[in-house]
Design a protein around this motif. Structure first.
Motif, PDB file in Angstrom:
ATOM      1  N   PRO A 172      -4.967  -6.859 -22.362  1.00  0.00           N
ATOM      2  CA  PRO A 172      -5.178  -7.410 -23.710  1.00  0.00           C
ATOM      3  C   PRO A 172      -6.584  -7.884 -23.993  1.00  0.00           C
ATOM      4  CG  PRO A 172      -4.049  -9.001 -22.329  1.00  0.00           C
ATOM      5  CD  PRO A 172      -4.174  -7.744 -21.515  1.00  0.00           C
ATOM      6  N   GLY A 173      -7.467  -7.906 -22.984  1.00  0.00           N
ATOM      7  CA  GLY A 173      -8.848  -8.303 -23.212  1.00  0.00           C
ATOM      8  C   GLY A 173      -9.239  -9.520 -22.391  1.00  0.00           C
ATOM      9  N   VAL A 174     -10.506  -9.590 -22.052  1.00  0.00           N
ATOM     10  CA  VAL A 174     -11.011 -10.640 -21.166  1.00  0.00           C
ATOM     11  C   VAL A 174     -10.842 -12.030 -21.761  1.00  0.00           C
ATOM     12  CG1 VAL A 174     -13.372 -10.493 -22.039  1.00  0.00           C
ATOM     13  CG2 VAL A 174     -12.991 -11.282 -19.707  1.00  0.00           C
ATOM     14  N   ASP A 175     -10.789 -12.134 -23.068  1.00  0.00           N
ATOM     15  CA  ASP A 175     -10.630 -13.443 -23.703  1.00  0.00           C
ATOM     16  C   ASP A 175      -9.194 -13.952 -23.640  1.00  0.00           C
ATOM     17  OD1 ASP A 175     -13.315 -13.726 -24.505  1.00  0.00           O
ATOM     18  OD2 ASP A 175     -12.967 -12.425 -26.229  1.00  0.00           O
ATOM     19  N   TYR A 176      -8.266 -13.140 -23.112  1.00  0.00           N
ATOM     20  CA  TYR A 176      -6.847 -13.488 -23.124  1.00  0.00           C
ATOM     21  C   TYR A 176      -6.221 -13.530 -21.733  1.00  0.00           C
ATOM     22  CZ  TYR A 176      -7.354 -12.542 -28.096  1.00  0.00           C
ATOM     23  OH  TYR A 176      -7.765 -12.556 -29.415  1.00  0.00           O
ATOM     24  N   VAL A 177      -7.015 -13.393 -20.699  1.00  0.00           N
ATOM     25  CA  VAL A 177      -6.513 -13.358 -19.325  1.00  0.00           C
ATOM     26  C   VAL A 177      -7.522 -14.069 -18.429  1.00  0.00           C
ATOM     27  CG1 VAL A 177      -5.817 -11.879 -17.400  1.00  0.00           C
ATOM     28  CG2 VAL A 177      -5.413 -11.118 -19.743  1.00  0.00           C
ATOM     29  N   GLN A 178      -7.001 -14.824 -17.436  1.00  0.00           N
ATOM     30  CA  GLN A 178      -7.913 -15.486 -16.499  1.00  0.00           C
ATOM     31  C   GLN A 178      -7.717 -15.044 -15.047  1.00  0.00           C
ATOM     32  OE1 GLN A 178      -6.102 -17.876 -18.772  1.00  0.00           O
ATOM     33  NE2 GLN A 178      -7.739 -17.394 -20.224  1.00  0.00           N
ATOM     34  N   LEU A 179      -6.538 -14.542 -14.708  1.00  0.00           N
ATOM     35  CA  LEU A 179      -6.265 -14.104 -13.336  1.00  0.00           C
ATOM     36  C   LEU A 179      -5.479 -12.796 -13.363  1.00  0.00           C
ATOM     37  CD1 LEU A 179      -5.071 -17.399 -11.571  1.00  0.00           C
ATOM     38  CD2 LEU A 179      -7.152 -16.125 -11.032  1.00  0.00           C
ATOM     39  N   LEU A 180      -5.588 -12.046 -12.282  1.00  0.00           N
ATOM     40  CA  LEU A 180      -4.761 -10.869 -12.095  1.00  0.00           C
ATOM     41  C   LEU A 180      -3.527 -11.245 -11.282  1.00  0.00           C
ATOM     42  CD1 LEU A 180      -7.433  -8.177 -11.160  1.00  0.00           C
ATOM     43  CD2 LEU A 180      -6.627  -8.848 -13.428  1.00  0.00           C
ATOM     44  N   GLY A 181      -2.440 -10.554 -11.544  1.00  0.00           N
ATOM     45  CA  GLY A 181      -1.241 -10.690 -10.733  1.00  0.00           C
ATOM     46  C   GLY A 181      -0.999  -9.413  -9.961  1.00  0.00           C
ATOM     47  N   GLY A 182      -0.421  -9.540  -8.799  1.00  0.00           N
ATOM     48  CA  GLY A 182      -0.110  -8.372  -7.981  1.00  0.00           C
ATOM     49  C   GLY A 182       1.379  -8.290  -7.708  1.00  0.00           C
ATOM     50  N   THR A 183       1.919  -7.080  -7.719  1.00  0.00           N
ATOM     51  CA  THR A 183       3.318  -6.851  -7.362  1.00  0.00           C
ATOM     52  C   THR A 183       3.415  -5.570  -6.555  1.00  0.00           C
ATOM     53  OG1 THR A 183       4.141  -7.929  -9.373  1.00  0.00           O
ATOM     54  CG2 THR A 183       5.665  -6.482  -8.219  1.00  0.00           C
ATOM     55  N   ASN A 184       3.920  -5.682  -5.357  1.00  0.00           N
ATOM     56  CA  ASN A 184       4.144  -4.509  -4.523  1.00  0.00           C
ATOM     57  C   ASN A 184       5.140  -4.905  -3.437  1.00  0.00           C
ATOM     58  OD1 ASN A 184       3.943  -1.958  -3.387  1.00  0.00           O
ATOM     59  ND2 ASN A 184       1.714  -1.894  -3.559  1.00  0.00           N
ATOM     60  N   TYR A 185       6.104  -4.064  -3.176  1.00  0.00           N
ATOM     61  CA  TYR A 185       7.138  -4.340  -2.190  1.00  0.00           C
ATOM     62  C   TYR A 185       7.171  -3.236  -1.136  1.00  0.00           C
ATOM     63  CZ  TYR A 185       9.317  -7.845  -5.273  1.00  0.00           C
ATOM     64  OH  TYR A 185       9.570  -8.952  -6.053  1.00  0.00           O
ATOM     65  N   GLU A 186       7.463  -3.611   0.089  1.00  0.00           N
ATOM     66  CA  GLU A 186       7.921  -2.644   1.082  1.00  0.00           C
ATOM     67  C   GLU A 186       9.422  -2.852   1.182  1.00  0.00           C
ATOM     68  OE1 GLU A 186       9.290  -0.233   3.034  1.00  0.00           O
ATOM     69  OE2 GLU A 186       7.138   0.174   3.050  1.00  0.00           O
ATOM     70  N   MET A 187      10.176  -2.005   0.520  1.00  0.00           N
ATOM     71  CA  MET A 187      11.617  -2.232   0.441  1.00  0.00           C
ATOM     72  C   MET A 187      12.286  -2.096   1.808  1.00  0.00           C
ATOM     73  SD  MET A 187      11.608  -3.110  -2.619  1.00  0.00           S
ATOM     74  CE  MET A 187      13.318  -3.399  -2.992  1.00  0.00           C
ATOM     75  N   ASN A 188      11.757  -1.230   2.681  1.00  0.00           N
ATOM     76  CA  ASN A 188      12.215  -1.172   4.082  1.00  0.00           C
ATOM     77  C   ASN A 188      13.725  -0.981   4.172  1.00  0.00           C
ATOM     78  OD1 ASN A 188      11.789  -1.233   6.890  1.00  0.00           O
ATOM     79  ND2 ASN A 188      12.188  -3.429   7.009  1.00  0.00           N
ATOM     80  N   ASN A 189      14.250  -0.169   3.290  1.00  0.00           N
ATOM     81  CA  ASN A 189      15.701   0.042   3.233  1.00  0.00           C
ATOM     82  C   ASN A 189      16.077   1.399   3.817  1.00  0.00           C
ATOM     83  OD1 ASN A 189      18.172  -1.118   2.634  1.00  0.00           O
ATOM     84  ND2 ASN A 189      18.275  -0.253   0.577  1.00  0.00           N
ATOM     85  N   TYR A 190      15.242   1.860   4.759  1.00  0.00           N
ATOM     86  CA  TYR A 190      15.455   3.164   5.372  1.00  0.00           C
ATOM     87  C   TYR A 190      16.581   3.082   6.412  1.00  0.00           C
ATOM     88  CZ  TYR A 190      10.576   2.779   3.868  1.00  0.00           C
ATOM     89  OH  TYR A 190       9.434   2.498   3.162  1.00  0.00           O
ATOM     90  N   THR A 191      16.923   4.222   6.975  1.00  0.00           N
ATOM     91  CA  THR A 191      17.780   4.190   8.154  1.00  0.00           C
ATOM     92  C   THR A 191      17.002   3.517   9.280  1.00  0.00           C
ATOM     93  OG1 THR A 191      16.995   6.313   8.999  1.00  0.00           O
ATOM     94  CG2 THR A 191      18.870   6.359   7.462  1.00  0.00           C
ATOM     95  N   LYS A 192      17.717   3.025  10.264  1.00  0.00           N
ATOM     96  CA  LYS A 192      17.056   2.335  11.371  1.00  0.00           C
ATOM     97  C   LYS A 192      16.087   3.263  12.088  1.00  0.00           C
ATOM     98  CE  LYS A 192      18.096  -0.824  15.163  1.00  0.00           C
ATOM     99  NZ  LYS A 192      19.190  -1.531  15.891  1.00  0.00           N
ATOM    100  N   GLU A 193      16.449   4.543  12.183  1.00  0.00           N
ATOM    101  CA  GLU A 193      15.606   5.510  12.882  1.00  0.00           C
ATOM    102  C   GLU A 193      14.319   5.808  12.115  1.00  0.00           C
ATOM    103  OE1 GLU A 193      19.559   5.382  14.181  1.00  0.00           O
ATOM    104  OE2 GLU A 193      18.857   5.939  12.158  1.00  0.00           O
ATOM    105  N   ALA A 194      14.395   5.762  10.771  1.00  0.00           N
ATOM    106  CA  ALA A 194      13.235   6.130   9.951  1.00  0.00           C
ATOM    107  C   ALA A 194      12.335   4.954   9.618  1.00  0.00           C
ATOM    108  CB  ALA A 194      13.704   6.786   8.659  1.00  0.00           C
ATOM    109  N   ALA A 195      12.815   3.730   9.830  1.00  0.00           N
ATOM    110  CA  ALA A 195      12.102   2.551   9.335  1.00  0.00           C
ATOM    111  C   ALA A 195      10.688   2.441   9.882  1.00  0.00           C
ATOM    112  CB  ALA A 195      12.894   1.290   9.665  1.00  0.00           C
ATOM    113  N   GLU A 196      10.528   2.532  11.180  1.00  0.00           N
ATOM    114  CA  GLU A 196       9.213   2.339  11.784  1.00  0.00           C
ATOM    115  C   GLU A 196       8.221   3.389  11.293  1.00  0.00           C
ATOM    116  OE1 GLU A 196       6.661   0.076  13.935  1.00  0.00           O
ATOM    117  OE2 GLU A 196       8.824  -0.269  14.006  1.00  0.00           O
ATOM    118  N   LYS A 197       8.698   4.606  11.107  1.00  0.00           N
ATOM    119  CA  LYS A 197       7.812   5.703  10.690  1.00  0.00           C
ATOM    120  C   LYS A 197       7.480   5.627   9.206  1.00  0.00           C
ATOM    121  CE  LYS A 197       9.706   9.736  10.452  1.00  0.00           C
ATOM    122  NZ  LYS A 197      10.344  11.023  10.841  1.00  0.00           N
ATOM    123  N   SER A 198       8.413   5.179   8.389  1.00  0.00           N
ATOM    124  CA  SER A 198       8.236   5.221   6.939  1.00  0.00           C
ATOM    125  C   SER A 198       7.619   3.959   6.348  1.00  0.00           C
ATOM    126  CB  SER A 198       9.596   5.460   6.267  1.00  0.00           C
ATOM    127  OG  SER A 198      10.181   6.652   6.734  1.00  0.00           O
TER     128      SER A 198
END
Length: 671
Positions: free
Chosen positions: A514-540
């Motif tokens: 929306p423009g520099v006059d309307y924001v003061q900080l950035l937010g971050g969102t990222n997940y490692e869902m880690n919902n793989y099979t047990k065998e695939a988890a370490e690799k993925s």
């Protein structure tokens, strides 16, 4: 997060220089004076001849229908390479160049996006073009209209039986093609335009209006939207070469009056051609700016946040009810008790107190407005960043139904409140929100409409006529109300998600800034869902470093001097809906250990130095109907709080995760 935990939220939702760091005005407010002066038409014969006749020898630059039959009709041109106007243009752009050309005739302009590989004509000789975000889209102002144009080529469904129709129906015309959505949002189809018919989730476009192309055209008016700056009439075109499953161009034009005939003309003038060079972005958000109206306490917290090596921590487990549900109300009392127990349990596991206490509130639940949790916030947060109490992070979302955007199979559920916000329907409610936050008094990290660059929020561009600027208009409207009401303690956080969905150029995160006059900080969102099979988890599995370095790298040139509060992150341990509960607990613990290693061990990488706060999303994804945990992101839950999920309170198997947190916090510098 795409789907909030129903269990946790359902009950609630019924310019100074400091330490060498400058917070100043944006340094990229627009073209320099020299650049403005250079926008005069170039009439160099060699350049005009090369650009109009020789670069494309099949006549792609010609448009006889709009008075540009030959070079004789060209009165002059503007050549822009890498967002700078050039006086000459006599050779094909190289791969390092972003090139645009505008040919001016007697009454029209032929716009050639040379790096994008297409051209079209506008009925004007008074044109203001903006190519600062050309990688994602370009913008053109003429008359009482604004046109945005984006070249799209990001279809992930290429292996599907019908890749184009799958992508188009899901991510482009899903809402604008839906009459129920049009009605729900108080919009009107103009010019007798109609929705395209769906057959087995396929929307077949118009292949006769422009031979060789598949076309989707929509003309829509935002009813009851008035004002000096209001542009209520929308004319939209999605056009692709017939049988091309990936590439198309999106035209979105908004105007003060109905302009469907102009859009029809633009579509007819549209021509594909060879691409030279690479489309690029040239946008720079500049330096973050303190709000000059902030209280001294808020300024002090913001400066400390941005300059300290210390990282502020918190965990989200429960939302807070508004003051309309105060002490003595059973829901309020239960939520406060649960919140206190959860906070105490997390702090014991961490061996570290909360620096930030996060909560969420929606605009409303259908007709029931939601209010700021002033009383509970004072109990659970009420810190100023300089004492031993946590600072409140308040996430506010423009949604009336918990971001239930619906599906093609759910007619009647699709709606965005942003149109009503533009109409001013919620202004008085926003003034109360502003007054309550001001009365709260302590600094508030105000995170508005997180994850807007998605397909699962009520304020995403798919729900606003494919126009992210509507998001920006409503953001600025609320911000201006806060200013008018004298709110002096809100630090605004702009928080896109790392990977934009829909996969597109028009829906990329920068288009929602929306423009520099309307924001003061950035937010971050990222997940490692880690919902793989047990065998695939370490690799993925993706590490914290992999997730957040990628998010930093994506926009580092735009926000080179900005700091980030990671407002949501977690690594799951695996849900029982898809296998053994907690099967990937060891990988979750590994994620936590590696997170602390990159933050506190040795010399930090540049991306890590920008992180000033982290919130762990201590909630599970659940299937309330099946009574199962879809994914277990939560690492702690009070044992004496019982729900209808048999395994919900068993977290003893995450002892390794608990130990990883405690060991990590022992490396933290003093606050």
């Amino acid at each position: 997060m795409k789907k909030f935990t129903a269990l946790m939220l359902g009950a609630v939702l019924a310019g100074s220089c400091v330490s060498g760091l400058c917070f100043s005005a944006c340094n990229q407010d627009g073209p320099s004076q020299e650049e403005e002066e250079s926008t005069a038409l170039v009439k160099d014969k060699s350049s005009l001849k090369f650009a109009f006749n020789e670069l494309y020898k099949a006549g792609e630059m010609k448009d006889a229908a709009n008075g540009l039959s030959s070079l004789v009709d060209v009165k002059g041109a503007r050549f822009k390479v890498n967002n700078r106007y050039r006086e000459t243009f006599t050779e094909a752009p190289k791969s390092i160049h972003d090139a645009k050309v505008e040919f001016f005739g007697e009454s029209s302009v032929r716009v050639a996006n040379i790096s994008g590989g297409f051209a079209f004509t506008l009925p004007t000789t008074e044109l203001k073009a903006d190519y600062t975000t050309a990688k994602f889209h370009s913008s053109y102002e003429f008359g009482d209209s604004v046109l945005t144009v984006s070249r799209e080529s990001s279809n992930p469904y290429t292996s599907a039986p019908t890749p184009w129709y799958t992508y188009c129906a899901e991510w482009i015309i899903r809402f604008i093609n839906d009459d129920e959505y049009i009605k729900n949002c108080n919009l009107t189809r103009t010019n007798d335009s109609k929705a395209y018919e769906f057959t087995n989730y396929k929307a077949f476009g118009d292949t006769t209006t422009k031979p060789g192309f598949d076309l989707y055209r929509y003309d829509v008016k935002i009813n009851d939207y008035t004002g000096e700056d209001a542009l209520p009439y929308y004319n939209i075109a999605v056009i692709r070469k017939e049988n091309d499953p990936v590439n198309f161009v999106l035209f979105v034009m908004k105007s003060k009056s109905e302009r469907s005939a102009i859009m029809d003309s633009i579509v007819q003038s549209y021509t594909l051609m060879r691409s030279y060079g690479t489309e690029k972005n040239f946008f720079d958000a500049g330096d973050p700016k303190e709000n000059p109206n902030w209280s001294d306490e808020t300024k002090a917290f913001f400066r400390k946040l941005c300059t300290d090596d210390y990282i502020n921590w918190g965990a989200f487990s429960w939302s807070m009810p508004g003051d309309d549900s105060g002490p003595g109300n059973p829901t309020y009392d239960a939520m406060l008790s649960n919140s206190l127990k959860s906070k105490a349990g997390v702090e014991e596991i961490w061996g570290h107190g909360y620096d930030i206490y996060p909560t969420y509130t929606h605009l409303s639940w259908y007709s029931q407005l939601h209010y700021f949790p002033k009383q509970m916030a004072k109990t659970l947060a009420n810190g100023n960043g300089l004492d031993d109490k946590p600072v409140l992070q308040f996430t506010y979302q423009f949604t009336t139904d918990n971001n239930n955007v619906g599906t093609i199979a759910q007619p009647g559920t699709r709606f965005s409140p942003l149109f009503d916000i533009m109409r001013g329907k919620y202004d008085e409610h926003f003034r109360r929100l502003a007054a309550d936050i001001k009365e709260y008094g302590k600094p508030v990290l105000f995170r508005l409409n997180n994850e807007m660059n998605t397909d699962w929020t009520s304020y995403c561009g798919m729900l606003t006529l494919l126009d992210p600027e509507i998001f920006n208009i409503t953001w600025r409207r609320l911000y201006d109300i806060f200013e008018e009401e004298g709110v002096d303690n809100a630090i605004w956080i702009w928080n896109p998600i790392e990977t934009s969905s829909p996969y597109s150029s028009w829906g990329e995160d920068i288009n929602y800034f929306p423009g520099v006059d309307y924001v003061q900080l950035l937010g971050g969102t990222n997940y490692e869902m880690n919902n793989y099979t047990k065998e695939a988890a370490e690799k993925s599995y993706k590490s914290f470093r992999t997730c957040y370095k990628a998010q930093y790298e994506k926009n580092k040139d735009v926000f080179s001097k900005w700091f980030t509060v990671i407002a949501e992150t977690a690594c799951g341990s695996g849900g029982n809906a898809t296998g053994e509960l907690g099967r990937n607990a060891a990988v979750q613990a590994k994620y936590v250990r590696e997170m602390f290693d990159v933050l506190y061990t040795g010399e930090k990488e540049e991306w890590a130095t920008r992180i000033k706060g982290i919130i762990w999303f201590n909630c599970n994804d659940i299937d309330a109907y099946a009574g199962t945990i879809t994914n277990r992101l939560c690492f702690y839950f009070p044992e004496d709080i019982k729900y209808d999920y048999p395994t919900n309170n068993n977290y003893a198997d995450l002892a390794e995760t608990w130990a990883a947190f405690k060991e990590g916090f022992q490396k933290s510098p003093a606050k």
